[in-house]
Design an enzyme around this catalytic site. Structure first.
Site, PDB file in Angstrom:
ATOM      1  N   GLY A  73      11.563 -70.476 -52.118  1.00  0.00           N
ATOM      2  CA  GLY A  73      10.945 -71.319 -51.090  1.00  0.00           C
ATOM      3  C   GLY A  73      11.683 -72.626 -50.886  1.00  0.00           C
ATOM      4  O   GLY A  73      11.830 -73.101 -49.759  1.00  0.00           O
ATOM      5  N   ASP A  94      20.045 -66.747 -59.196  1.00  0.00           N
ATOM      6  CA  ASP A  94      18.669 -66.236 -59.052  1.00  0.00           C
ATOM      7  C   ASP A  94      18.668 -64.782 -59.512  1.00  0.00           C
ATOM      8  O   ASP A  94      19.441 -63.968 -59.000  1.00  0.00           O
ATOM      9  CB  ASP A  94      18.197 -66.347 -57.594  1.00  0.00           C
ATOM     10  CG  ASP A  94      16.686 -66.190 -57.470  1.00  0.00           C
ATOM     11  OD1 ASP A  94      16.125 -65.300 -58.157  1.00  0.00           O
ATOM     12  OD2 ASP A  94      16.072 -66.946 -56.709  1.00  0.00           O
ATOM     13  N   SER A 101       6.095 -60.562 -50.379  1.00  0.00           N
ATOM     14  CA  SER A 101       5.275 -61.782 -50.499  1.00  0.00           C
ATOM     15  C   SER A 101       6.121 -63.051 -50.499  1.00  0.00           C
ATOM     16  O   SER A 101       5.598 -64.152 -50.453  1.00  0.00           O
ATOM     17  CB  SER A 101       4.429 -61.727 -51.776  1.00  0.00           C
ATOM     18  OG  SER A 101       5.276 -61.718 -52.910  1.00  0.00           O
ATOM     19  N   ARG A 105       7.690 -67.929 -46.900  1.00  0.00           N
ATOM     20  CA  ARG A 105       8.254 -69.242 -47.219  1.00  0.00           C
ATOM     21  C   ARG A 105       9.751 -69.205 -47.541  1.00  0.00           C
ATOM     22  O   ARG A 105      10.414 -70.228 -47.437  1.00  0.00           O
ATOM     23  CB  ARG A 105       7.506 -69.879 -48.396  1.00  0.00           C
ATOM     24  CG  ARG A 105       7.683 -69.160 -49.724  1.00  0.00           C
ATOM     25  CD  ARG A 105       6.753 -69.714 -50.797  1.00  0.00           C
ATOM     26  NE  ARG A 105       7.012 -69.131 -52.101  1.00  0.00           N
ATOM     27  CZ  ARG A 105       6.653 -67.897 -52.479  1.00  0.00           C
ATOM     28  NH1 ARG A 105       6.019 -67.111 -51.631  1.00  0.00           N
ATOM     29  NH2 ARG A 105       6.926 -67.458 -53.679  1.00  0.00           N
ATOM     30  N   LYS A 135      18.255 -61.481 -54.495  1.00  0.00           N
ATOM     31  CA  LYS A 135      18.158 -62.672 -53.645  1.00  0.00           C
ATOM     32  C   LYS A 135      19.518 -63.339 -53.458  1.00  0.00           C
ATOM     33  O   LYS A 135      19.780 -63.950 -52.413  1.00  0.00           O
ATOM     34  CB  LYS A 135      17.167 -63.663 -54.252  1.00  0.00           C
ATOM     35  CG  LYS A 135      15.719 -63.248 -54.076  1.00  0.00           C
ATOM     36  CD  LYS A 135      14.778 -64.352 -54.524  1.00  0.00           C
ATOM     37  CE  LYS A 135      13.331 -63.910 -54.330  1.00  0.00           C
ATOM     38  NZ  LYS A 135      12.370 -64.922 -54.834  1.00  0.00           N
ATOM     39  N   ASP A 142      10.896 -72.318 -60.096  1.00  0.00           N
ATOM     40  CA  ASP A 142       9.449 -72.496 -60.079  1.00  0.00           C
ATOM     41  C   ASP A 142       8.818 -72.407 -61.464  1.00  0.00           C
ATOM     42  O   ASP A 142       7.648 -72.139 -61.591  1.00  0.00           O
ATOM     43  CB  ASP A 142       8.813 -71.450 -59.163  1.00  0.00           C
ATOM     44  CG  ASP A 142       9.112 -70.032 -59.643  1.00  0.00           C
ATOM     45  OD1 ASP A 142       9.826 -69.896 -60.640  1.00  0.00           O
ATOM     46  OD2 ASP A 142       8.618 -69.080 -59.015  1.00  0.00           O
ATOM     47  N   ASN A 143       9.600 -72.616 -62.495  1.00  0.00           N
ATOM     48  CA  ASN A 143       8.980 -72.586 -63.825  1.00  0.00           C
ATOM     49  C   ASN A 143       9.559 -73.692 -64.706  1.00  0.00           C
ATOM     50  O   ASN A 143      10.697 -74.126 -64.527  1.00  0.00           O
ATOM     51  CB  ASN A 143       9.159 -71.209 -64.475  1.00  0.00           C
ATOM     52  CG  ASN A 143      10.602 -70.945 -64.839  1.00  0.00           C
ATOM     53  OD1 ASN A 143      11.050 -71.310 -65.917  1.00  0.00           O
ATOM     54  ND2 ASN A 143      11.342 -70.348 -63.928  1.00  0.00           N
ATOM     55  N   CYS A 185       3.022 -71.398 -57.578  1.00  0.00           N
ATOM     56  CA  CYS A 185       2.790 -70.902 -56.212  1.00  0.00           C
ATOM     57  C   CYS A 185       2.022 -69.591 -56.235  1.00  0.00           C
ATOM     58  O   CYS A 185       1.209 -69.322 -55.354  1.00  0.00           O
ATOM     59  CB  CYS A 185       4.114 -70.680 -55.503  1.00  0.00           C
ATOM     60  SG  CYS A 185       4.981 -72.191 -55.159  1.00  0.00           S
ATOM     61  N   CYS A 210      -1.863 -97.110 -65.054  1.00  0.00           N
ATOM     62  CA  CYS A 210      -0.977 -98.150 -65.604  1.00  0.00           C
ATOM     63  C   CYS A 210      -0.771 -99.220 -64.539  1.00  0.00           C
ATOM     64  O   CYS A 210      -1.695 -99.517 -63.782  1.00  0.00           O
ATOM     65  CB  CYS A 210       0.339 -97.541 -66.094  1.00  0.00           C
ATOM     66  SG  CYS A 210       1.380 -96.873 -64.779  1.00  0.00           S
TER      67      CYS A 210
END
Ligand SMILES: [Zn+2]
Length: 382
Positions: A44, A65, A72, A76, A89, A133-134, A190, A340
């Site tokens: 994404g 990647d 799915s 995006r 990918k 994403d991790n 996500c 803070c």
């Protein structure tokens, strides 16, 4: 100047609209052409990053990647399409980038970015862009860039919010902000939280802009922008090197990339203990909650001398550097709002507490300074 150090007429025509920007010109365009950029994740965020960097004339883009294109992804991950479903990918992204810029060189790393290849990959590129994403890969990228002395452009998205970070060698790293890797279960991804493709577009395009700025030598300081697309706001946070940082500090403990330090968790499945508590809230929202029937516990992580200058009524002082040894004083079952001066230290504590299993912890955006400006002007500013 030899011919290969000049732009061709075709290139001049292609890039004329960005070359006329102040600080770009032919010299800047040549820097872009010479640049070798490593893109972690063709998802994404990596989609807009790759597309815009290719269009801008970056000479070499490496894509790391390990995944294949799934249906799915497509809402995006606009670098892929129905015609590349099921392909790696890296291959799918390289096809799209080649269409945008036939002169572009693309290097494929379908094994992904791993503890085994991180140091070597980073050494081959000038800039690393992390759109993964991790947390494991995010921290691996951050640490590899510090050890390899490469600038890192970082991005992340969660629902309608995101972050864009630039971390320059010696100027403050990702771990200066987030010292420890949080539990994968403590922050939704996500896959379980949901995300609009357009939000990835905003953050990814911003990352591409930062990467171009880094290549052009226009960034001097590490910084993080926190973007809230829903609220229509963005907030820059200047990052200073933390002398106690475990990666770039004087007594850093991270000297090599140790396989055991980066748990291979990719997009953790929805967890029953996953926090639905927001990472940050505004001072106006906090004011409403604190006046309500079930107010959160307000934890002030500034220093005692700052606390003596001003405080928010009802707050509890535990200075940031004492938090790790005073966890028992923080209620594990209550909602904790961390505050803070400007919101930087409290964000670090928020992330730290979440990593320690405190699921309901939220940062007060803008800190007591924003509180004074927007909620209670009687609270002195300093
Ligand atoms: Zn650091």
């Amino acid at each position: 100047m030899s011919a290969d150090l000049r732009l061709s007429d075709h290139e001049k025509a292609l890039y004329s609209r960005q070359m006329r920007l102040p600080g770009v010109g032919e010299a800047g365009q040549l820097r872009l052409r010479e640049a070798k950029v490593l893109l972690l994740g063709a998802g994404g965020l990596g989609s807009p990053v790759g597309l815009y960097l290719a269009a801008a004339g970056v000479g070499l883009i490496g894509i790391a990647d390990p995944d294949k294109v799934e249906v799915s992804n497509l809402h995006r991950q606009i670098i892929h399409g129905f015609d590349t479903l099921g392909l790696p990918k890296t291959v799918s992204a390289a096809e799209s980038l080649g269409e945008i810029n036939p002169g572009l060189k693309v290097a494929l790393h379908p094994e992904g970015f791993t503890v085994e290849n991180a140091a070597e990959l980073v050494s081959r590129y000038d800039v690393v862009i992390d759109g993964t994403d991790n947390f494991a890969t995010r921290f691996l990228a951050a640490d590899a860039c510090v050890l390899g002395r490469r600038p890192l452009v970082h991005g992340s998205v969660l629902r309608g919010t995101g972050q864009v970070g630039v971390f320059l060698p010696g100027a403050g790293c990702y771990r200066c902000l987030y010292p420890v890797i949080p539990d994968a279960a403590s922050v939704p991804t996500c896959a379980d939280a949901g995300v609009f493709g357009a939000t990835c577009g905003v953050i990814g395009s911003w990352m591409a802009s930062e990467a171009i700025a880094v290549v052009l030598g226009r960034r001097r300081q590490s910084r993080l922008c926190v973007v809230d697309v829903e609220a229509g706001s963005s907030r820059p946070l200047a990052i200073l090197p933390d002398p106690a940082c475990p990666c770039c500090g004087a007594s850093a403990t991270i000297r090599t990339l140790d396989k055991t330090a980066y748990a291979p968790v990719v997009c953790a499945p929805p967890s029953p203990v996953m926090s639905a508590t927001p990472l940050e809230i505004s001072v106006e929202e906090a004011s409403r909650l604190l006046a309500g029937p079930n107010p959160p516990v307000l934890l002030d992580v500034r220093e005692p001398d700052e606390y003596a200058v001003c405080r928010i009524e009802g707050s509890r002082l535990i200075p940031m550097n004492t938090v790790p040894t005073r966890l028992a004083e923080i209620p594990a079952d209550a909602w904790v709002l961390v505050q803070c001066h400007h919101g930087g230290r409290s964000m670090r504590v928020t992330q730290f507490l979440r990593s320690k299993g405190f699921a309901r912890v939220t940062n007060l955006q803008g800190g007591i300074d924003a509180w004074s400006l927007k909620v209670d002007p009687k609270v002195p500013r300093y």
